[in-house]
Design a protein around this motif. Structure first.
Motif, PDB file in Angstrom:
ATOM      1  N   LEU A   1      30.514   4.130  -6.269  1.00  0.00           N
ATOM      2  CA  LEU A   1      30.470   2.737  -5.782  1.00  0.00           C
ATOM      3  C   LEU A   1      31.138   1.745  -6.288  1.00  0.00           C
ATOM      4  CD1 LEU A   1      28.175   1.831  -3.691  1.00  0.00           C
ATOM      5  CD2 LEU A   1      26.708   1.082  -5.610  1.00  0.00           C
ATOM      6  N   HIS A   2      31.131   1.268  -7.703  1.00  0.00           N
ATOM      7  CA  HIS A   2      31.894   0.397  -8.466  1.00  0.00           C
ATOM      8  C   HIS A   2      31.825  -0.905  -7.937  1.00  0.00           C
ATOM      9  CE1 HIS A   2      33.318   4.129  -9.670  1.00  0.00           C
ATOM     10  NE2 HIS A   2      34.021   4.563  -8.845  1.00  0.00           N
ATOM     11  N   ALA A   3      31.436  -1.226  -6.805  1.00  0.00           N
ATOM     12  CA  ALA A   3      30.980  -2.692  -6.613  1.00  0.00           C
ATOM     13  C   ALA A   3      29.975  -2.527  -5.391  1.00  0.00           C
ATOM     14  CB  ALA A   3      32.367  -3.410  -5.786  1.00  0.00           C
ATOM     15  N   ALA A   4      29.015  -3.546  -5.477  1.00  0.00           N
ATOM     16  CA  ALA A   4      27.718  -3.614  -4.465  1.00  0.00           C
ATOM     17  C   ALA A   4      27.899  -4.640  -3.744  1.00  0.00           C
ATOM     18  CB  ALA A   4      26.626  -3.341  -5.255  1.00  0.00           C
ATOM     19  N   ASN A   5      29.112  -5.141  -3.473  1.00  0.00           N
ATOM     20  CA  ASN A   5      29.336  -6.367  -2.333  1.00  0.00           C
ATOM     21  C   ASN A   5      30.564  -5.887  -1.614  1.00  0.00           C
ATOM     22  OD1 ASN A   5      31.660  -8.042  -2.669  1.00  0.00           O
ATOM     23  ND2 ASN A   5      30.434  -8.951  -4.585  1.00  0.00           N
TER      24      ASN A   5
ATOM     25  N   GLU B   1      33.237  -7.555  -0.161  1.00  0.00           N
ATOM     26  CA  GLU B   1      34.538  -8.127  -0.614  1.00  0.00           C
ATOM     27  C   GLU B   1      35.032  -7.190  -1.739  1.00  0.00           C
ATOM     28  OE1 GLU B   1      36.494 -12.519  -1.539  1.00  0.00           O
ATOM     29  OE2 GLU B   1      34.060 -12.440  -1.239  1.00  0.00           O
ATOM     30  N   LYS B   2      34.587  -7.332  -2.831  1.00  0.00           N
ATOM     31  CA  LYS B   2      35.172  -6.572  -4.065  1.00  0.00           C
ATOM     32  C   LYS B   2      35.072  -5.312  -3.755  1.00  0.00           C
ATOM     33  CE  LYS B   2      33.018  -9.614  -7.673  1.00  0.00           C
ATOM     34  NZ  LYS B   2      32.194  -9.774  -8.773  1.00  0.00           N
ATOM     35  N   ARG B   3      34.498  -4.481  -3.060  1.00  0.00           N
ATOM     36  CA  ARG B   3      34.603  -3.095  -2.891  1.00  0.00           C
ATOM     37  C   ARG B   3      35.930  -2.646  -1.902  1.00  0.00           C
ATOM     38  NH1 ARG B   3      32.437   1.872  -0.632  1.00  0.00           N
ATOM     39  NH2 ARG B   3      32.155   3.449  -2.338  1.00  0.00           N
ATOM     40  N   ASN B   4      36.087  -3.685  -0.930  1.00  0.00           N
ATOM     41  CA  ASN B   4      37.064  -3.588  -0.156  1.00  0.00           C
ATOM     42  C   ASN B   4      38.292  -3.685  -0.925  1.00  0.00           C
ATOM     43  OD1 ASN B   4      35.479  -3.299   2.330  1.00  0.00           O
ATOM     44  ND2 ASN B   4      36.042  -5.515   2.938  1.00  0.00           N
ATOM     45  N   GLU B   5      38.328  -4.646  -1.897  1.00  0.00           N
ATOM     46  CA  GLU B   5      39.581  -4.883  -2.914  1.00  0.00           C
ATOM     47  C   GLU B   5      40.113  -3.929  -3.601  1.00  0.00           C
ATOM     48  OE1 GLU B   5      40.840  -7.924  -6.333  1.00  0.00           O
ATOM     49  OE2 GLU B   5      39.181  -8.503  -4.986  1.00  0.00           O
ATOM     50  N   ILE B   6      38.950  -2.877  -4.028  1.00  0.00           N
ATOM     51  CA  ILE B   6      39.442  -1.694  -4.956  1.00  0.00           C
ATOM     52  C   ILE B   6      39.384  -0.397  -4.362  1.00  0.00           C
ATOM     53  CG2 ILE B   6      39.105  -2.827  -7.035  1.00  0.00           C
ATOM     54  CD1 ILE B   6      36.419  -1.435  -7.338  1.00  0.00           C
ATOM     55  N   MET B   7      38.720  -0.478  -3.120  1.00  0.00           N
ATOM     56  CA  MET B   7      38.449   0.819  -2.511  1.00  0.00           C
ATOM     57  C   MET B   7      38.535   0.426  -0.883  1.00  0.00           C
ATOM     58  SD  MET B   7      35.234   2.320  -4.530  1.00  0.00           S
ATOM     59  CE  MET B   7      35.524   4.112  -3.727  1.00  0.00           C
TER      60      MET B   7
ATOM     61  N   VAL C   1      20.252  10.436  -5.224  1.00  0.00           N
ATOM     62  CA  VAL C   1      21.672  10.228  -5.383  1.00  0.00           C
ATOM     63  C   VAL C   1      22.002   9.726  -6.625  1.00  0.00           C
ATOM     64  CG1 VAL C   1      23.429   8.878  -4.101  1.00  0.00           C
ATOM     65  CG2 VAL C   1      21.542   9.926  -2.930  1.00  0.00           C
ATOM     66  N   THR C   2      23.083   9.963  -7.027  1.00  0.00           N
ATOM     67  CA  THR C   2      23.874   9.037  -8.337  1.00  0.00           C
ATOM     68  C   THR C   2      24.880   8.427  -7.800  1.00  0.00           C
ATOM     69  OG1 THR C   2      23.370  11.122  -9.728  1.00  0.00           O
ATOM     70  CG2 THR C   2      24.881   9.523 -10.398  1.00  0.00           C
ATOM     71  N   PHE C   3      24.664   7.037  -8.187  1.00  0.00           N
ATOM     72  CA  PHE C   3      25.647   5.961  -7.995  1.00  0.00           C
ATOM     73  C   PHE C   3      26.606   5.925  -9.441  1.00  0.00           C
ATOM     74  CE2 PHE C   3      22.489   4.200  -5.325  1.00  0.00           C
ATOM     75  CZ  PHE C   3      22.841   4.655  -4.042  1.00  0.00           C
ATOM     76  N   GLU C   4      27.931   6.024  -9.146  1.00  0.00           N
ATOM     77  CA  GLU C   4      29.012   5.944 -10.334  1.00  0.00           C
ATOM     78  C   GLU C   4      29.375   4.546 -10.251  1.00  0.00           C
ATOM     79  OE1 GLU C   4      31.138   9.221  -8.488  1.00  0.00           O
ATOM     80  OE2 GLU C   4      30.534  10.617 -10.232  1.00  0.00           O
ATOM     81  N   TYR C   5      29.499   3.843 -11.280  1.00  0.00           N
ATOM     82  CA  TYR C   5      29.993   2.496 -11.436  1.00  0.00           C
ATOM     83  C   TYR C   5      30.789   2.436 -12.557  1.00  0.00           C
ATOM     84  CZ  TYR C   5      29.466  -2.580 -10.699  1.00  0.00           C
ATOM     85  OH  TYR C   5      29.433  -3.900 -10.244  1.00  0.00           O
TER      86      TYR C   5
END
Length: 354
Positions: free
Chosen positions: A222-226, A228-234, A260-264
Protein backbone atom coordinates in the motif's frame (compact mmCIF):
# COMPACT_ATOMS: atom_id res chain seq x y z
CA UNK A 1 19.28 -31.63 -29.44
CA UNK A 2 17.40 -28.60 -30.78
CA UNK A 3 15.30 -27.48 -27.85
CA UNK A 4 13.13 -25.26 -30.05
CA UNK A 5 11.54 -28.44 -31.43
CA UNK A 6 10.84 -29.94 -28.02
CA UNK A 7 8.04 -29.29 -25.56
CA UNK A 8 8.68 -28.14 -22.00
CA UNK A 9 7.29 -31.27 -20.36
CA UNK A 10 6.39 -29.42 -17.18
CA UNK A 11 4.09 -27.09 -19.12
CA UNK A 12 1.73 -30.05 -19.66
CA UNK A 13 -1.11 -31.09 -17.40
CA UNK A 14 -1.27 -34.74 -16.40
CA UNK A 15 -3.99 -35.38 -18.99
CA UNK A 16 -2.02 -33.60 -21.72
CA UNK A 17 1.08 -35.64 -20.90
CA UNK A 18 -0.99 -38.83 -20.98
CA UNK A 19 -2.24 -37.86 -24.45
CA UNK A 20 1.29 -37.18 -25.71
CA UNK A 21 2.51 -40.56 -24.44
CA UNK A 22 -0.35 -42.39 -26.17
CA UNK A 23 0.54 -40.56 -29.43
CA UNK A 24 4.09 -41.85 -28.98
CA UNK A 25 2.82 -45.43 -28.64
CA UNK A 26 3.34 -45.58 -24.88
CA UNK A 27 0.91 -46.54 -22.15
CA UNK A 28 -0.98 -43.65 -20.60
CA UNK A 29 -0.37 -44.71 -17.00
CA UNK A 30 3.29 -43.83 -17.44
CA UNK A 31 2.24 -40.17 -17.26
CA UNK A 32 1.56 -40.45 -13.54
CA UNK A 33 4.99 -41.98 -12.94
CA UNK A 34 6.66 -39.18 -14.91
CA UNK A 35 4.59 -36.54 -13.10
CA UNK A 36 5.77 -37.92 -9.78
CA UNK A 37 9.39 -37.62 -10.88
CA UNK A 38 8.84 -34.06 -12.08
CA UNK A 39 6.74 -32.60 -9.30
CA UNK A 40 7.16 -34.74 -6.17
CA UNK A 41 10.83 -35.68 -6.56
CA UNK A 42 11.72 -32.46 -8.44
CA UNK A 43 13.71 -34.46 -10.99
CA UNK A 44 15.29 -32.42 -13.81
CA UNK A 45 16.99 -35.26 -15.71
CA UNK A 46 15.13 -37.94 -17.65
CA UNK A 47 18.03 -40.37 -17.12
CA UNK A 48 17.29 -40.41 -13.39
CA UNK A 49 13.72 -41.68 -13.86
CA UNK A 50 14.78 -45.18 -12.87
CA UNK A 51 11.39 -46.94 -13.01
CA UNK A 52 11.01 -46.07 -16.71
CA UNK A 53 12.57 -48.19 -19.43
CA UNK A 54 15.68 -46.90 -21.19
CA UNK A 55 13.70 -46.81 -24.44
CA UNK A 56 11.02 -44.58 -22.90
CA UNK A 57 13.63 -42.31 -21.34
CA UNK A 58 15.23 -41.92 -24.77
CA UNK A 59 11.83 -41.06 -26.28
CA UNK A 60 11.26 -38.46 -23.57
CA UNK A 61 14.63 -36.86 -24.30
CA UNK A 62 13.81 -36.74 -28.01
CA UNK A 63 10.39 -35.14 -27.55
CA UNK A 64 10.57 -33.08 -24.37
CA UNK A 65 12.80 -30.69 -22.46
CA UNK A 66 13.03 -30.03 -18.74
CA UNK A 67 13.87 -26.34 -18.62
CA UNK A 68 15.47 -26.47 -15.18
CA UNK A 69 16.46 -23.32 -13.31
CA UNK A 70 20.12 -23.25 -12.21
CA UNK A 71 21.69 -21.44 -9.26
CA UNK A 72 24.10 -18.93 -10.77
CA UNK A 73 25.60 -17.31 -7.67
CA UNK A 74 24.70 -16.94 -4.00
CA UNK A 75 25.59 -14.46 -1.28
CA UNK A 76 25.25 -14.77 2.47
CA UNK A 77 24.24 -11.74 4.52
CA UNK A 78 25.58 -10.92 7.97
CA UNK A 79 22.15 -11.96 9.29
CA UNK A 80 22.37 -15.33 7.46
CA UNK A 81 19.92 -14.37 4.70
CA UNK A 82 20.95 -16.00 1.41
CA UNK A 83 20.33 -14.23 -1.90
CA UNK A 84 20.72 -16.25 -5.10
CA UNK A 85 20.68 -15.33 -8.74
CA UNK A 86 19.15 -18.01 -10.95
CA UNK A 87 19.80 -18.64 -14.64
CA UNK A 88 16.77 -19.58 -16.74
CA UNK A 89 16.83 -21.86 -19.78
CA UNK A 90 16.89 -18.87 -22.16
CA UNK A 91 19.74 -17.10 -20.37
CA UNK A 92 17.62 -14.62 -18.44
CA UNK A 93 18.49 -14.09 -14.78
CA UNK A 94 16.23 -13.63 -11.75
CA UNK A 95 16.81 -13.49 -8.00
CA UNK A 96 15.33 -15.23 -4.98
CA UNK A 97 16.04 -15.10 -1.25
CA UNK A 98 16.11 -17.49 1.70
CA UNK A 99 15.17 -15.70 4.91
CA UNK A 100 16.03 -17.78 7.99
CA UNK A 101 14.41 -17.11 11.36
CA UNK A 102 14.21 -19.10 14.61
CA UNK A 103 10.65 -20.27 13.93
CA UNK A 104 10.58 -20.41 10.14
CA UNK A 105 12.48 -20.67 6.87
CA UNK A 106 10.98 -18.44 4.18
CA UNK A 107 11.61 -18.49 0.41
CA UNK A 108 11.05 -15.18 -1.38
CA UNK A 109 10.51 -15.98 -5.06
CA UNK A 110 10.22 -13.98 -8.27
CA UNK A 111 7.34 -14.19 -10.73
CA UNK A 112 8.68 -12.16 -13.68
CA UNK A 113 12.01 -11.31 -15.33
CA UNK A 114 12.09 -7.65 -14.37
CA UNK A 115 8.89 -5.68 -13.76
CA UNK A 116 6.58 -3.33 -15.66
CA UNK A 117 5.15 -1.37 -12.73
CA UNK A 118 7.87 1.30 -12.13
CA UNK A 119 7.30 1.78 -8.39
CA UNK A 120 9.67 4.63 -7.54
CA UNK A 121 11.21 3.09 -4.41
CA UNK A 122 11.89 -0.40 -5.80
CA UNK A 123 15.06 -1.40 -7.66
CA UNK A 124 13.21 -4.00 -9.77
CA UNK A 125 10.82 -1.25 -10.87
CA UNK A 126 13.69 0.44 -12.72
CA UNK A 127 14.26 -2.70 -14.82
CA UNK A 128 12.39 -3.62 -17.99
CA UNK A 129 9.97 -6.53 -17.83
CA UNK A 130 11.38 -9.09 -20.23
CA UNK A 131 8.86 -11.89 -19.72
CA UNK A 132 6.69 -13.80 -17.29
CA UNK A 133 8.14 -16.81 -15.52
CA UNK A 134 6.65 -20.19 -16.30
CA UNK A 135 5.05 -22.13 -13.45
CA UNK A 136 7.95 -24.59 -13.37
CA UNK A 137 10.46 -21.73 -13.06
CA UNK A 138 8.67 -20.45 -9.98
CA UNK A 139 8.46 -24.00 -8.61
CA UNK A 140 12.21 -24.52 -9.22
CA UNK A 141 13.07 -21.45 -7.14
CA UNK A 142 11.18 -22.97 -4.21
CA UNK A 143 12.96 -26.31 -4.61
CA UNK A 144 16.43 -24.74 -4.87
CA UNK A 145 15.88 -22.40 -1.91
CA UNK A 146 14.51 -25.33 0.13
CA UNK A 147 17.73 -27.21 -0.63
CA UNK A 148 19.72 -24.22 0.66
CA UNK A 149 17.70 -24.17 3.88
CA UNK A 150 18.39 -27.84 4.46
CA UNK A 151 22.07 -27.70 3.48
CA UNK A 152 23.02 -24.50 5.31
CA UNK A 153 20.68 -24.50 8.33
CA UNK A 154 19.43 -28.09 8.52
CA UNK A 155 15.86 -26.82 8.52
CA UNK A 156 12.99 -27.48 6.10
CA UNK A 157 11.37 -24.66 4.18
CA UNK A 158 8.22 -23.54 6.02
CA UNK A 159 6.93 -20.47 4.13
CA UNK A 160 6.89 -18.97 0.64
CA UNK A 161 6.33 -15.33 -0.27
CA UNK A 162 5.78 -14.14 -3.83
CA UNK A 163 7.59 -10.88 -3.11
CA UNK A 164 10.62 -11.12 -5.39
CA UNK A 165 11.00 -9.60 -8.85
CA UNK A 166 7.81 -8.83 -10.76
CA UNK A 167 4.08 -8.48 -10.11
CA UNK A 168 2.51 -11.93 -9.50
CA UNK A 169 -1.00 -10.88 -10.50
CA UNK A 170 0.26 -9.83 -13.94
CA UNK A 171 1.45 -13.43 -14.37
CA UNK A 172 -1.75 -14.87 -12.98
CA UNK A 173 -2.04 -18.28 -14.66
CA UNK A 174 1.60 -19.25 -14.08
CA UNK A 175 1.47 -17.99 -10.51
CA UNK A 176 -1.65 -20.04 -9.82
CA UNK A 177 -0.30 -23.17 -11.49
CA UNK A 178 2.97 -22.90 -9.54
CA UNK A 179 1.01 -22.74 -6.28
CA UNK A 180 -1.03 -25.75 -7.40
CA UNK A 181 2.16 -27.75 -7.95
CA UNK A 182 3.64 -26.57 -4.65
CA UNK A 183 0.53 -27.35 -2.59
CA UNK A 184 -0.81 -30.48 -4.32
CA UNK A 185 -0.43 -33.95 -2.83
CA UNK A 186 1.17 -34.93 -6.16
CA UNK A 187 3.51 -31.95 -5.85
CA UNK A 188 5.47 -30.54 -2.89
CA UNK A 189 2.41 -30.86 -0.60
CA UNK A 190 2.96 -27.57 1.25
CA UNK A 191 0.02 -25.94 3.00
CA UNK A 192 -1.54 -23.04 1.08
CA UNK A 193 -1.70 -21.01 4.30
CA UNK A 194 2.11 -21.02 4.31
CA UNK A 195 2.12 -19.05 1.03
CA UNK A 196 1.66 -15.29 0.65
CA UNK A 197 1.22 -13.52 -2.69
CA UNK A 198 2.07 -9.82 -2.63
CA UNK A 199 0.63 -7.39 -5.17
CA UNK A 200 1.12 -3.71 -5.91
CA UNK A 201 -2.64 -3.61 -6.46
CA UNK A 202 -4.39 -4.86 -9.62
CA UNK A 203 -8.07 -4.51 -8.70
CA UNK A 204 -9.60 -6.82 -11.31
CA UNK A 205 -7.09 -9.57 -10.53
CA UNK A 206 -7.75 -9.29 -6.79
CA UNK A 207 -11.40 -9.95 -7.64
CA UNK A 208 -10.33 -12.95 -9.72
CA UNK A 209 -8.51 -14.32 -6.66
CA UNK A 210 -11.88 -14.13 -4.92
CA UNK A 211 -13.65 -15.87 -7.79
CA UNK A 212 -11.02 -18.62 -7.67
CA UNK A 213 -11.56 -18.96 -3.90
CA UNK A 214 -7.84 -19.07 -3.16
CA UNK A 215 -6.57 -20.50 0.13
CA UNK A 216 -3.21 -18.74 0.23
CA UNK A 217 -2.64 -15.33 1.83
CA UNK A 218 -2.85 -11.98 0.04
CA UNK A 219 -0.69 -8.96 0.83
CA UNK A 220 -1.18 -5.52 -0.71
CA UNK A 221 1.80 -3.17 -1.00
CA UNK A 222 0.00 0.00 0.00
CA UNK A 223 2.63 2.54 1.21
CA UNK A 224 0.16 5.44 1.10
CA UNK A 225 -3.55 5.61 1.82
CA UNK A 226 -4.39 8.65 -0.25
CA UNK A 227 -4.42 8.64 -4.03
CA UNK A 228 -2.22 11.69 -4.57
CA UNK A 229 0.70 10.28 -2.61
CA UNK A 230 0.24 6.76 -3.91
CA UNK A 231 0.14 7.99 -7.51
CA UNK A 232 3.47 9.71 -6.90
CA UNK A 233 5.34 6.59 -5.80
CA UNK A 234 3.25 3.84 -7.45
CA UNK A 235 2.00 4.80 -10.94
CA UNK A 236 -0.16 1.64 -10.98
CA UNK A 237 -2.50 3.53 -8.63
CA UNK A 238 -3.57 5.83 -11.47
CA UNK A 239 -5.49 2.91 -13.02
CA UNK A 240 -6.18 1.15 -9.70
CA UNK A 241 -7.30 3.85 -7.28
CA UNK A 242 -7.72 3.24 -3.58
CA UNK A 243 -11.48 3.20 -4.09
CA UNK A 244 -11.25 0.46 -6.73
CA UNK A 245 -8.80 -1.47 -4.55
CA UNK A 246 -11.07 -1.23 -1.50
CA UNK A 247 -14.00 -2.54 -3.57
CA UNK A 248 -11.86 -5.39 -4.92
CA UNK A 249 -10.66 -6.29 -1.42
CA UNK A 250 -14.19 -6.34 -0.06
CA UNK A 251 -15.20 -8.65 -2.92
CA UNK A 252 -12.15 -10.86 -2.28
CA UNK A 253 -12.89 -11.11 1.44
CA UNK A 254 -16.59 -11.85 0.87
CA UNK A 255 -15.60 -14.76 -1.38
CA UNK A 256 -12.65 -16.21 0.57
CA UNK A 257 -13.03 -14.97 4.17
CA UNK A 258 -9.23 -14.54 4.13
CA UNK A 259 -7.97 -11.45 6.01
CA UNK A 260 -5.54 -9.24 4.08
CA UNK A 261 -2.09 -7.91 4.99
CA UNK A 262 -1.24 -4.32 4.11
CA UNK A 263 2.46 -3.60 3.62
CA UNK A 264 3.48 -0.04 4.41
CA UNK A 265 6.91 1.57 4.14
CA UNK A 266 7.13 4.72 6.28
CA UNK A 267 9.22 7.19 4.26
CA UNK A 268 10.86 10.20 5.92
CA UNK A 269 8.87 13.40 5.29
CA UNK A 270 6.50 11.69 2.87
CA UNK A 271 3.99 9.41 4.58
CA UNK A 272 5.16 9.41 8.21
CA UNK A 273 2.80 11.89 9.90
CA UNK A 274 -0.18 11.21 12.16
CA UNK A 275 -2.54 12.19 9.34
CA UNK A 276 -0.98 9.47 7.17
CA UNK A 277 -1.57 6.95 9.95
CA UNK A 278 -5.19 8.12 10.24
CA UNK A 279 -5.69 7.65 6.48
CA UNK A 280 -4.24 4.16 6.71
CA UNK A 281 -6.47 3.31 9.68
CA UNK A 282 -9.52 4.42 7.71
CA UNK A 283 -8.49 2.24 4.76
CA UNK A 284 -8.05 -0.71 7.13
CA UNK A 285 -11.75 -0.55 8.02
CA UNK A 286 -12.73 -1.98 4.63
CA UNK A 287 -11.69 -5.59 5.37
CA UNK A 288 -10.30 -7.62 8.27
CA UNK A 289 -6.57 -7.04 8.04
CA UNK A 290 -3.23 -6.51 9.67
CA UNK A 291 -0.48 -4.03 8.83
CA UNK A 292 3.19 -4.84 8.35
CA UNK A 293 5.30 -1.71 8.60
CA UNK A 294 8.40 -2.39 6.54
CA UNK A 295 11.78 -0.75 6.89
CA UNK A 296 12.81 1.06 3.72
CA UNK A 297 15.88 -0.32 1.98
CA UNK A 298 17.72 2.42 0.06
CA UNK A 299 18.54 1.98 -3.62
CA UNK A 300 20.93 4.05 -5.74
CA UNK A 301 18.24 5.09 -8.21
CA UNK A 302 15.93 6.78 -5.69
CA UNK A 303 16.22 9.45 -2.99
CA UNK A 304 13.80 8.03 -0.43
CA UNK A 305 14.92 7.76 3.20
CA UNK A 306 13.52 5.57 5.96
CA UNK A 307 11.52 7.44 8.60
CA UNK A 308 13.10 7.98 12.02
CA UNK A 309 12.66 5.09 14.46
CA UNK A 310 10.53 7.14 16.85
CA UNK A 311 8.26 8.25 13.98
CA UNK A 312 7.77 4.61 12.95
CA UNK A 313 7.01 3.64 16.56
CA UNK A 314 4.47 6.46 16.90
CA UNK A 315 2.89 5.50 13.58
CA UNK A 316 2.53 1.87 14.69
CA UNK A 317 1.27 2.87 18.13
CA UNK A 318 -1.54 4.95 16.61
CA UNK A 319 -2.67 2.05 14.41
CA UNK A 320 -2.75 -0.20 17.46
CA UNK A 321 -4.96 2.30 19.32
CA UNK A 322 -7.42 1.80 16.45
CA UNK A 323 -7.50 -1.93 17.07
CA UNK A 324 -5.36 -2.78 14.03
CA UNK A 325 -2.84 -5.61 14.40
CA UNK A 326 0.44 -3.93 13.48
CA UNK A 327 3.90 -5.44 13.13
CA UNK A 328 7.13 -3.54 12.51
CA UNK A 329 9.35 -5.65 10.27
CA UNK A 330 13.10 -5.13 10.29
CA UNK A 331 14.94 -5.66 7.01
CA UNK A 332 16.86 -8.83 6.31
CA UNK A 333 19.80 -9.11 3.93
CA UNK A 334 20.19 -5.37 3.37
CA UNK A 335 24.01 -5.61 3.21
CA UNK A 336 23.82 -7.84 0.10
CA UNK A 337 20.89 -6.03 -1.59
CA UNK A 338 18.59 -8.91 -0.72
CA UNK A 339 16.03 -6.92 1.26
CA UNK A 340 12.56 -5.93 0.13
CA UNK A 341 12.72 -3.68 -2.95
CA UNK A 342 16.44 -4.23 -3.60
CA UNK A 343 16.45 -7.13 -6.07
CA UNK A 344 18.13 -5.97 -9.29
CA UNK A 345 20.76 -8.58 -10.26
CA UNK A 346 23.84 -7.24 -8.52
CA UNK A 347 26.56 -9.85 -8.44
CA UNK A 348 29.75 -8.15 -7.27
CA UNK A 349 31.79 -9.61 -4.43
CA UNK A 350 29.77 -12.80 -4.52
CA UNK A 351 30.36 -15.74 -2.25
CA UNK A 352 29.08 -18.82 -4.02
CA UNK A 353 27.54 -21.32 -1.59
CA UNK A 354 24.87 -23.05 -3.63
Amino acid sequence: MNKSKTIDIRSLTLEQLKGKLVEMGEQGFRAKQIYEWLWVKSCTNFDEMSNLSLALRDKLKENFAINAVQVRQSQVSNDKTIKSSFTLFDGNIIEGVLIPAPERMTACVSSQVGCSLTCKFCATGYMDRKRNLNADEIYDQVVLIAEQAQKNYEQPLTNIVYMGMGEPLLNYSNMMRSIDRITSADGLNMAAKRITVSTAGIAKMIKKLGDDDVRFNLALSLHAANDEKRNEIMPINEQNSLKSLSEALKYYYAKTKNPVTFEYIVFHNFNDELEDAKELARFCKHVPCKVNIIEYNPIALADFVNAEADKIDQFAAYLRTQGIITNVRRSRGKDIDAACGQLAIKEKGVESIS
